[in-house]
Design an enzyme around this catalytic site. Sequence first.
Site, short mmCIF file in Angstrom:
data_model
loop_
_atom_site.label_atom_id
_atom_site.label_comp_id
_atom_site.label_asym_id
_atom_site.label_seq_id
_atom_site.Cartn_x
_atom_site.Cartn_y
_atom_site.Cartn_z
N ASN A 210 0.83 -1.22 0.00
CA ASN A 210 0.00 0.00 0.00
C ASN A 210 0.86 1.26 0.00
O ASN A 210 0.53 2.24 -0.66
CB ASN A 210 -0.95 -0.01 1.20
CG ASN A 210 -2.26 -0.72 0.87
OD1 ASN A 210 -2.41 -1.25 -0.24
ND2 ASN A 210 -3.19 -0.75 1.80
N CYS A 262 -7.85 3.04 3.46
CA CYS A 262 -6.61 2.23 3.49
C CYS A 262 -5.33 3.05 3.36
O CYS A 262 -4.53 3.11 4.28
CB CYS A 262 -6.67 1.18 2.41
SG CYS A 262 -8.15 0.17 2.54
C1 UGA Z 1 -6.30 0.09 -1.69
C2 UGA Z 1 -5.40 -0.88 -2.48
O1 UGA Z 1 -5.44 -0.55 -3.85
C3 UGA Z 1 -5.87 -2.33 -2.30
O2 UGA Z 1 -4.97 -3.21 -2.95
C4 UGA Z 1 -5.89 -2.65 -0.80
O3 UGA Z 1 -6.38 -3.96 -0.57
C5 UGA Z 1 -6.80 -1.67 -0.09
O4 UGA Z 1 -6.31 -0.33 -0.31
C6 UGA Z 1 -6.75 -2.01 1.37
O5 UGA Z 1 -5.70 -1.87 1.98
O6 UGA Z 1 -7.74 -2.55 1.89
P1 UGA Z 1 -8.71 1.21 -2.09
O7 UGA Z 1 -8.39 2.07 -0.92
O8 UGA Z 1 -10.03 0.55 -2.16
O9 UGA Z 1 -7.61 0.02 -2.24
O10 UGA Z 1 -8.62 2.10 -3.39
P2 UGA Z 1 -7.55 2.43 -4.54
O11 UGA Z 1 -8.16 2.09 -5.83
O12 UGA Z 1 -6.24 1.86 -4.24
O13 UGA Z 1 -7.49 4.02 -4.42
C7 UGA Z 1 -6.99 4.66 -3.26
C8 UGA Z 1 -6.92 6.16 -3.49
O14 UGA Z 1 -5.90 6.47 -4.45
C9 UGA Z 1 -8.21 6.77 -4.04
O15 UGA Z 1 -8.43 8.02 -3.44
C10 UGA Z 1 -7.92 6.93 -5.52
O16 UGA Z 1 -8.66 7.95 -6.13
C11 UGA Z 1 -6.44 7.26 -5.49
N1 UGA Z 1 -5.73 6.95 -6.74
C12 UGA Z 1 -5.61 5.66 -7.15
C13 UGA Z 1 -5.18 7.97 -7.48
O17 UGA Z 1 -5.27 9.16 -7.13
N2 UGA Z 1 -4.50 7.66 -8.63
C14 UGA Z 1 -4.36 6.38 -9.05
O18 UGA Z 1 -3.72 6.17 -10.11
C15 UGA Z 1 -4.94 5.35 -8.31
#
Ligand code: UGA
Length: 453
Positions: A210, A262
């Site tokens: 993460n 997360c």
């Molecule tokens: C994250 C991880 O991706 C999962 O693998 C993990 O299991 C989970 O945390 C956890 O620890 O339970 P999640 O928090 O659901 O998942 O969402 P993400 O898709 O990872 O996005 C997290 C944040 O990063 C969001 O605010 C999203 O908008 C942002 N983000 C993501 C970006 O700004 N740019 C990106 O390219 C990707």
Amino acid sequence: MKIVVLGAGYVGLTTSACLADLGHSVTCCDIDPQRIAALQSARVPIFEPGLSELIAQQMQAERLHFTTDANMAANDADAVFLAVGTPSDRDGDIDLSYVETAAQAIAPYLPSAAVIVLKSTVVAGTARRVKSLVDASRGGGDIAVASNPEFLREGTAIKDFLHADRIVIGADDARSEAVLRMIYAPLALRGIPILATETVNAELIKYAANALLALKIGFINDVADLCERLGGDVTAVADGIGRDHRIGGAFLAAGPGFGGSCFPMDTRAFASSGRRHGAQQPLVETLIERNEARKQALAARIIEAAPRHGRVAILGTSFKANTDDVREAAALTIVPLLVAAGLSVHLHDPQPDAAKRLLSNVQWHGTALGALKDADLAVVLTEWDQYRTLDLPKVARAMAGNTLLDLRNIIDPERAAGAGLNYQGLGRAPLAAAPARRGHGGTAMAQLAASPA
Ligand code: UGA
């Protein structure tokens, strides 16, 4: 196998439904009787695409049950997955009391040879600590404690579970490794790699994964700022670097800063663990500060671009698309700052319930166009598909001003310009002053600066 899952939250429910889908007999338990009563009638209290359908299907197949009586469910369980909350304090340390209490409470009811599996994200060393608590509460060492971190993203959790890149089994003994291998055998047969290692490594893998993903986001956000200064385009830069397979294109989308339940909490816990054990994590420490500062800087940018007392439409309050979750969402930092600056804030989100409880002095609309009507400035804050396909000429006609700030880079700049909008992406071009259509005495930023603290 007979599996008990403690915790009917987002991780517990997804895990329960997917383990049932793999053919196991699963009982999901929670101490909240209302939540369990709803689930027993197949009403799912969270929004996660496909989850309600999978739960209903597995209940019908009688592989998935819900109860508040965890002790009863435990007496013939092969494994108990702990998916309970781990809230964090202001220093970033996580509170392990729910995990420890749940493990100690259920331990006396488990048959010998059962395995307690930690699904909740916990700091390294927790499985071993829980093992000693469980041994003490049973007066013997017959129950194994393993770690099996989840890598589920909200919005794609079922796919992430059933089509995982890898399954990490943290086991300090052969028996718990064998039980977990048996549980995941259907996925191993589909070719998903199973990595078995010690519990401490499994716990570290979760946090390090993460933290590294969050670092990618923080890095590309900084690059986006530089692109703006130099007249570059961060989407082209991200594409160019992401195609190097050593880097990879995922998690290189610039945005308003990462949120959710997360990344913010896990990076804080990882940094705090580093401080406590004398192995500082300065990259992650800086990332945490930069991410929060970014949300505030973007609020200032919106305020600067809006006319004084102007009307701002915010499209999207969830921390990302396809979820109703607003925990640590950029909207929770940005919207109150806009309200404090005297702006009239009009919001839309396809899943607004959680945000409605947390954001005050704002106006909600049932449609994106409703929020955009008469707006001086429009801001895309969450990358919902319906915003990608907005009818832009209609948007331009509905708005009073014409500036569209796309903080997720999901709208085609040429399409927006063709519709007569003053399009501003993130990391795409310097922010030009929006041509005001109405007479205003100055920007809202100027008003905020002038108002007493
Ligand atoms: C994250 C991880 O991706 C999962 O693998 C993990 O299991 C989970 O945390 C956890 O620890 O339970 P999640 O928090 O659901 O998942 O969402 P993400 O898709 O990872 O996005 C997290 C944040 O990063 C969001 O605010 C999203 O908008 C942002 N983000 C993501 C970006 O700004 N740019 C990106 O390219 C990707």
